[in-house]
Design a protein around this motif. Sequence first.
Motif, PDB file in Angstrom:
ATOM      1  N   SER A  32       0.840  -1.203   0.000  1.00  0.00           N
ATOM      2  CA  SER A  32       0.000   0.000   0.000  1.00  0.00           C
ATOM      3  C   SER A  32       0.875   1.253   0.000  1.00  0.00           C
ATOM      4  O   SER A  32       0.580   2.243  -0.678  1.00  0.00           O
ATOM      5  N   GLY A  33       1.982   1.211   0.745  1.00  0.00           N
ATOM      6  CA  GLY A  33       2.896   2.352   0.749  1.00  0.00           C
ATOM      7  C   GLY A  33       3.535   2.578  -0.613  1.00  0.00           C
ATOM      8  O   GLY A  33       3.616   3.701  -1.104  1.00  0.00           O
ATOM      9  N   VAL A  34       3.967   1.478  -1.239  1.00  0.00           N
ATOM     10  CA  VAL A  34       4.605   1.578  -2.544  1.00  0.00           C
ATOM     11  C   VAL A  34       3.665   2.220  -3.563  1.00  0.00           C
ATOM     12  O   VAL A  34       4.063   3.103  -4.333  1.00  0.00           O
ATOM     13  N   LEU A  35       2.394   1.807  -3.530  1.00  0.00           N
ATOM     14  CA  LEU A  35       1.449   2.331  -4.522  1.00  0.00           C
ATOM     15  C   LEU A  35       1.217   3.826  -4.325  1.00  0.00           C
ATOM     16  O   LEU A  35       1.136   4.596  -5.291  1.00  0.00           O
ATOM     17  N   VAL A  36       1.133   4.263  -3.062  1.00  0.00           N
ATOM     18  CA  VAL A  36       0.978   5.696  -2.803  1.00  0.00           C
ATOM     19  C   VAL A  36       2.210   6.459  -3.301  1.00  0.00           C
ATOM     20  O   VAL A  36       2.096   7.516  -3.932  1.00  0.00           O
TER      21      VAL A  36
ATOM     22  N   VAL B 256       7.224  -3.871  -9.948  1.00  0.00           N
ATOM     23  CA  VAL B 256       7.227  -4.588 -11.218  1.00  0.00           C
ATOM     24  C   VAL B 256       5.801  -4.831 -11.727  1.00  0.00           C
ATOM     25  O   VAL B 256       5.512  -4.635 -12.904  1.00  0.00           O
ATOM     26  N   PHE B 257       4.932  -5.211 -10.810  1.00  0.00           N
ATOM     27  CA  PHE B 257       3.571  -5.578 -11.235  1.00  0.00           C
ATOM     28  C   PHE B 257       2.548  -4.476 -10.955  1.00  0.00           C
ATOM     29  O   PHE B 257       1.371  -4.756 -10.794  1.00  0.00           O
ATOM     30  N   ARG B 258       3.024  -3.226 -10.927  1.00  0.00           N
ATOM     31  CA  ARG B 258       2.138  -2.142 -10.506  1.00  0.00           C
ATOM     32  C   ARG B 258       0.877  -2.017 -11.364  1.00  0.00           C
ATOM     33  O   ARG B 258      -0.167  -1.622 -10.890  1.00  0.00           O
ATOM     34  N   SER B 259       0.988  -2.380 -12.656  1.00  0.00           N
ATOM     35  CA  SER B 259      -0.180  -2.203 -13.512  1.00  0.00           C
ATOM     36  C   SER B 259      -1.174  -3.352 -13.347  1.00  0.00           C
ATOM     37  O   SER B 259      -2.322  -3.256 -13.750  1.00  0.00           O
ATOM     38  N   LYS B 260      -0.693  -4.451 -12.738  1.00  0.00           N
ATOM     39  CA  LYS B 260      -1.584  -5.604 -12.601  1.00  0.00           C
ATOM     40  C   LYS B 260      -2.084  -5.777 -11.175  1.00  0.00           C
ATOM     41  O   LYS B 260      -2.836  -6.710 -10.870  1.00  0.00           O
TER      42      LYS B 260
ATOM     43  N   GLY C 254      12.752   6.563  -2.731  1.00  0.00           N
ATOM     44  CA  GLY C 254      11.574   7.105  -2.039  1.00  0.00           C
ATOM     45  C   GLY C 254      10.479   6.056  -1.913  1.00  0.00           C
ATOM     46  O   GLY C 254       9.857   5.905  -0.860  1.00  0.00           O
ATOM     47  N   ILE C 255      10.263   5.307  -2.987  1.00  0.00           N
ATOM     48  CA  ILE C 255       9.226   4.275  -2.982  1.00  0.00           C
ATOM     49  C   ILE C 255       9.527   3.209  -1.931  1.00  0.00           C
ATOM     50  O   ILE C 255       8.654   2.802  -1.154  1.00  0.00           O
ATOM     51  N   LEU C 256      10.791   2.792  -1.897  1.00  0.00           N
ATOM     52  CA  LEU C 256      11.182   1.774  -0.933  1.00  0.00           C
ATOM     53  C   LEU C 256      10.982   2.270   0.503  1.00  0.00           C
ATOM     54  O   LEU C 256      10.450   1.559   1.369  1.00  0.00           O
ATOM     55  N   ILE C 257      11.395   3.501   0.751  1.00  0.00           N
ATOM     56  CA  ILE C 257      11.271   4.056   2.108  1.00  0.00           C
ATOM     57  C   ILE C 257       9.809   4.173   2.510  1.00  0.00           C
ATOM     58  O   ILE C 257       9.422   3.830   3.630  1.00  0.00           O
ATOM     59  N   ILE C 258       8.961   4.650   1.596  1.00  0.00           N
ATOM     60  CA  ILE C 258       7.549   4.807   1.946  1.00  0.00           C
ATOM     61  C   ILE C 258       6.935   3.433   2.217  1.00  0.00           C
ATOM     62  O   ILE C 258       6.162   3.256   3.168  1.00  0.00           O
ATOM     63  N   GLY C 259       7.293   2.432   1.409  1.00  0.00           N
ATOM     64  CA  GLY C 259       6.815   1.080   1.680  1.00  0.00           C
ATOM     65  C   GLY C 259       7.270   0.610   3.059  1.00  0.00           C
ATOM     66  O   GLY C 259       6.493   0.061   3.843  1.00  0.00           O
ATOM     67  N   PHE C 260       8.519   0.858   3.359  1.00  0.00           N
ATOM     68  CA  PHE C 260       9.091   0.431   4.634  1.00  0.00           C
ATOM     69  C   PHE C 260       8.388   1.115   5.807  1.00  0.00           C
ATOM     70  O   PHE C 260       7.975   0.465   6.780  1.00  0.00           O
TER      71      PHE C 260
ATOM     72  N   VAL D  15       9.353   5.716 -11.012  1.00  0.00           N
ATOM     73  CA  VAL D  15       8.479   4.657 -11.482  1.00  0.00           C
ATOM     74  C   VAL D  15       7.145   5.315 -11.832  1.00  0.00           C
ATOM     75  O   VAL D  15       6.562   6.001 -11.017  1.00  0.00           O
ATOM     76  N   TYR D  16       6.722   5.160 -13.048  1.00  0.00           N
ATOM     77  CA  TYR D  16       5.474   5.788 -13.442  1.00  0.00           C
ATOM     78  C   TYR D  16       4.346   4.786 -13.495  1.00  0.00           C
ATOM     79  O   TYR D  16       4.545   3.609 -13.782  1.00  0.00           O
ATOM     80  N   LYS D  17       3.178   5.271 -13.180  1.00  0.00           N
ATOM     81  CA  LYS D  17       1.990   4.449 -13.369  1.00  0.00           C
ATOM     82  C   LYS D  17       1.825   4.180 -14.853  1.00  0.00           C
ATOM     83  O   LYS D  17       2.021   5.076 -15.674  1.00  0.00           O
TER      84      LYS D  17
END
Lengths: 200, 200, 200
Positions: free
Chosen positions: A16-20, A76-80, A30-36, C197-199
Amino acid sequence: MFYIIDILGTIAFAISGVLVAINKKMDLFGILIIGFVTAVGGGTLRDLLIGDTPVSWMKDITFTYVIIVSAIFAIVFRSKINYLRTSLFLFDTIGIGLYTLVGIEKGLNAELHPIICIALGTITASFGGVIRDILCNEIPVIFRKEIYATACILGGVTYFSLREFPIKDNIVFIIAGVVVIVVRLFAVKFKIALPRVYKD
Amino acid sequence: MFYIIDILGTIAFAISGVLVAINKKMDLFGILIIGFVTAVGGGTLRDLLIGDTPVSWMKDITFTYVIIVSAIFAIVFRSKINYLRTSLFLFDTIGIGLYTLVGIEKGLNAELHPIICIALGTITASFGGVIRDILCNEIPVIFRKEIYATACILGGVTYFSLREFPIKDNIVFIIAGVVVIVVRLFAVKFKIALPRVYKD
Amino acid sequence: MFYIIDILGTIAFAISGVLVAINKKMDLFGILIIGFVTAVGGGTLRDLLIGDTPVSWMKDITFTYVIIVSAIFAIVFRSKINYLRTSLFLFDTIGIGLYTLVGIEKGLNAELHPIICIALGTITASFGGVIRDILCNEIPVIFRKEIYATACILGGVTYFSLREFPIKDNIVFIIAGVVVIVVRLFAVKFKIALPRVYKD
């Protein structure tokens, strides 16, 4: 058993953090840190407040691995990932049920008042999301429209109410966790939210 | 006596948080949390920094009750609270006088340098508001236009200056607290603010 | 030697905070606090997480003096500070090299896993800037476009890789610090950034 739920909850929170973070156009770090932070932030704040340091994710490296793998997976699978929405929601919901109880138990071990224990449970379950939203420069979503903390609080109240009766500790635990999960599921299904208070 | 001032300050801080949260259109839970954080945030950060855990609001449940009642009061009477503005401002101002001294004393007990003690006093008195503003997605107001922290710092300087003289500890305490209060009252009455620094 | 680098890093961090705060039109108190937080925030978070309290700036008053003097300097010479940009960038870069190593060493002393030690090093070096950006109501810049944390992580990986070989501890330390500095210099010189990383 608890450990597996904890891992599943961590996965759901991290994703959920990664998607935000992707929505906010952050870079990989940044993505990794927010997920963490989303995954461990609530437990970290709880540990800091009661003085249980080093905080728990520092003592069990498994969570770091789980979060890194979850983050890479989500990127990797953000679109799915939409197809997983239901699973993730379930993991997340079961996760907050467990986290609430973990926080309550830590409070009991520190011999704190039941109300403070419930606060610790709620912090464990919901403040990862609060810190995520602050780092993303948003007003935390749980302050505005989600029945989230309320579910944790009701579960906590259930826990301390049932403890008055001659019921086995394990059973009390499970019932309280189920209350958190059911309240959350109902609130989402029937779009129930806490009332806002408007200026007159 | 100190305890009563502490309670009054807590009430004023909690209500100020509630009013800001209502303006931000938060829900009931959000409002309660912002009230809570505004009231205890400064003391919590102080306790964390010096390692005095569990942090103080966890050890005395009274504050939690006071904050919940204040929050409910503020929500119910939100349209009439303007009539209380003067009382609340007074509570708040007396509160920061006391909180500054509580922070200084905690610093002394931890055998920290006077300047660090003054910093702890200022943190106790003013960082509840800082955390409130961050959670509400605003630049903290005390960084922009309020003589607030300055009053705490001047009170702290007074405290350590007077300690050099053969004056009873109690008297030094009271004078320092009065300095905080008077500076704050004057600054608000005469609309004195710290200068901003502009890019040339 | 290390102490001097630490002081230089503190100066560079404090000045960077002051300049951001001036851009945000803060008053003198706000500017000072942002300078302070930028300089000590990373180390403070590290100390809180491992439970090493009172946090380090409270135990050595020198840093407080250095930050206050740096802040005043930066405010007075704000229009001329562009001429110092290169020096400040160098101080900052050398500073993060050192801070990374300080964080790693603190983690080792607390007997934490190498990955956690690297995380602590990265937190020490980069979270002052994160807290600065949050207080200024911005999404932290290192989450969006700077090779900063990445340099710290690579330095940390270097440190733990070299420790496997029969090399003197001091040498390992210096090489790891140099890796942080060189990666950062290269990234800035050649405008290398982590991919976003882009949507889809």
